[in-house]
Design an enzyme around this catalytic site. Structure first.
Site, PDB file in Angstrom:
ATOM      1  N   PRO A   1      40.991  46.950  48.525  1.00  0.00           N
ATOM      2  CA  PRO A   1      40.608  46.907  47.099  1.00  0.00           C
ATOM      3  C   PRO A   1      39.097  46.849  46.858  1.00  0.00           C
ATOM      4  O   PRO A   1      38.564  45.847  46.385  1.00  0.00           O
ATOM      5  CB  PRO A   1      41.297  45.635  46.611  1.00  0.00           C
ATOM      6  N   CYS A   2      38.424  47.943  47.130  1.00  0.00           N
ATOM      7  CA  CYS A   2      36.978  47.962  46.909  1.00  0.00           C
ATOM      8  C   CYS A   2      36.637  47.893  45.418  1.00  0.00           C
ATOM      9  O   CYS A   2      35.496  47.619  45.059  1.00  0.00           O
ATOM     10  CB  CYS A   2      36.359  49.213  47.556  1.00  0.00           C
ATOM     11  N   HIS A   3      37.652  48.125  44.563  1.00  0.00           N
ATOM     12  CA  HIS A   3      37.379  48.006  43.128  1.00  0.00           C
ATOM     13  C   HIS A   3      37.112  46.555  42.734  1.00  0.00           C
ATOM     14  O   HIS A   3      36.628  46.288  41.637  1.00  0.00           O
ATOM     15  CB  HIS A   3      38.565  48.559  42.315  1.00  0.00           C
TER      16      HIS A   3
END
Lengths: 153, 210
Positions: B179-181
């Site tokens: 989850p780089c968001h």
């Protein structure tokens, strides 16, 4: 090398029409299936991206010959045996011309279908048919001449 | 050698070019069987499927080792497939694989708000070294929470390397699943996202972290 998926999407439909012209509609799907599987098996050994198309059609030409042979050997009912005739096959919309193409002598049929159904250049056709560009051009020409005599457009 | 243009052709040649041949159904059957037979024969190194999501169509690519690439709707699909061909293997073919099937189901659950983390085998081969460490640290940020670039750089072992951390996140091959968001600028700014800032806002909104 491009992803094999792209090769399939790019050349598959033309290969299918080529196969149908060589082995008939009923066996065209088999012919293409075997062609694409064989292509995928040796795909990692291909070095020349520019030659992918003629390489694919060469495989298809060989598979068509294999299918004719296995079909001739197998104990099929008589009406199923006519390998090049267009009789009893599902009709295409452009059935008359299609069956004339199917009735051409093998070299002419190959050359004409490679040129116009599959859009190959004369040098690619020469590669596929393992002949000279001149001979490929001549086969296309002879095929067209014959079709012109038999087809009214 | 140029191919003939329609305008150069006589009526016979034009008719030949327009010959229809087998119908679309034949082509679909060949495609389906090809995926099955090639898969069964072990000829496919990367399988992929497209999955509809609230963000748009997501491409999911997998190897024997697991999910290797998640392509967001903002990415050019052709470019993603070419990247896989170059960096993993050119034997890329549309078709299913267990890890893709699992990822698709879990993505649906995630977008319905019924799933908070992903349980799919991952193939990390498209990232290495410090970048991989950054992404592994990112994978540990809980659902609904965010971290700063500096924090993930610190977790990856190099507090000063927050710019390099930004690069790692911008090139994350497995967005959403990793989850780089959830990584934002220190001041709370959104920061970049491979899938576009709108997709980042949408994902953070879904998780209630916006």
């Amino acid at each position: 090398m491009p992803p094999f998926e792209r090769v399939v999407e790019l050349h598959g439909p033309a290969l299918l029409r080529y196969c149908a012209a060589q082995v008939g509609t009923e066996r065209a799907e088999d012919c293409l299936q075997e062609t694409l599987l064989a292509a995928l098996r040796s795909y990692r050994r291909v070095r020349d991206v520019g030659a992918i198309r003629s390489w694919l059609f060469s495989i298809a030409a060989n598979k068509a010959v294999d299918l004719h042979r296995s079909h001739a050997r197998a104990p099929h009912p008589v009406e199923d045996l006519a390998p090049l005739g267009a009789t009893g096959e599902p009709a295409y919309r452009d059935d008359a011309l299609w069956s004339k193409v199917r009735d051409l002598p093998e070299k002419q049929r190959q050359a004409v279908t490679l040129r116009y159904l599959a859009d190959l250049s004369h040098s690619e056709i020469a590669d596929v048919m393992e002949t000279s560009q001149e001979a490929a051009r001549r086969s296309v020409f002879e095929g067209l001449k014959r079709l012109r005599k038999e087809v009214t457009l | 050698m140029s191919n003939p243009r329609d305008s150069d052709l006589g009526p016979l040649e034009r008719s030949l070019r327009n010959l229809e041949g087998p119908d679309a159904g034949a082509w679909e059957r060949v495609r389906r069987q090809l995926s099955e037979r090639a898969g069964a024969e072990g000829l496919v190194d990367v399988s992929f499927e497209r999955h509809d999501s609230p963000l748009g169509s997501i491409l999911l690519g997998a190897t024997d080792a697991g999910l290797v690439r998640v392509g967001l709707p903002a990415e050019d699909e052709d470019a993603v497939l070419c990247e896989l061909a170059e960096r993993v293997s050119p034997r890329v073919l549309a078709g299913s694989r267990d890890s893709v099937t699992r990822a698709r189901r879990q993505l649906d659950e995630y977008f319905e708000g019924a799933r908070r983390s992903f349980d799919v085998p991952l193939d990390w081969q498209l990232t290495r070294g410090f970048r991989r460490e950054v992404l592994r640290a990112t994978a540990l940020i809980p659902y609904g929470r965010t971290a700063s670039y500096r924090e993930v750089a610190t977790d990856a072992g190099s507090p000063g390397a927050f710019r390099a951390a930004g690069t790692a996140l911008a090139t994350n091959p497995l967005p959403i699943v990793v989850p780089c968001h959830r990584v934002l600028r220190s001041g709370g700014g959104l920061g970049d996202y491979r899938g576009g800032s709108q997709a980042k806002v949408q994902l953070l909104g879904l998780e209630g972290a916006a």
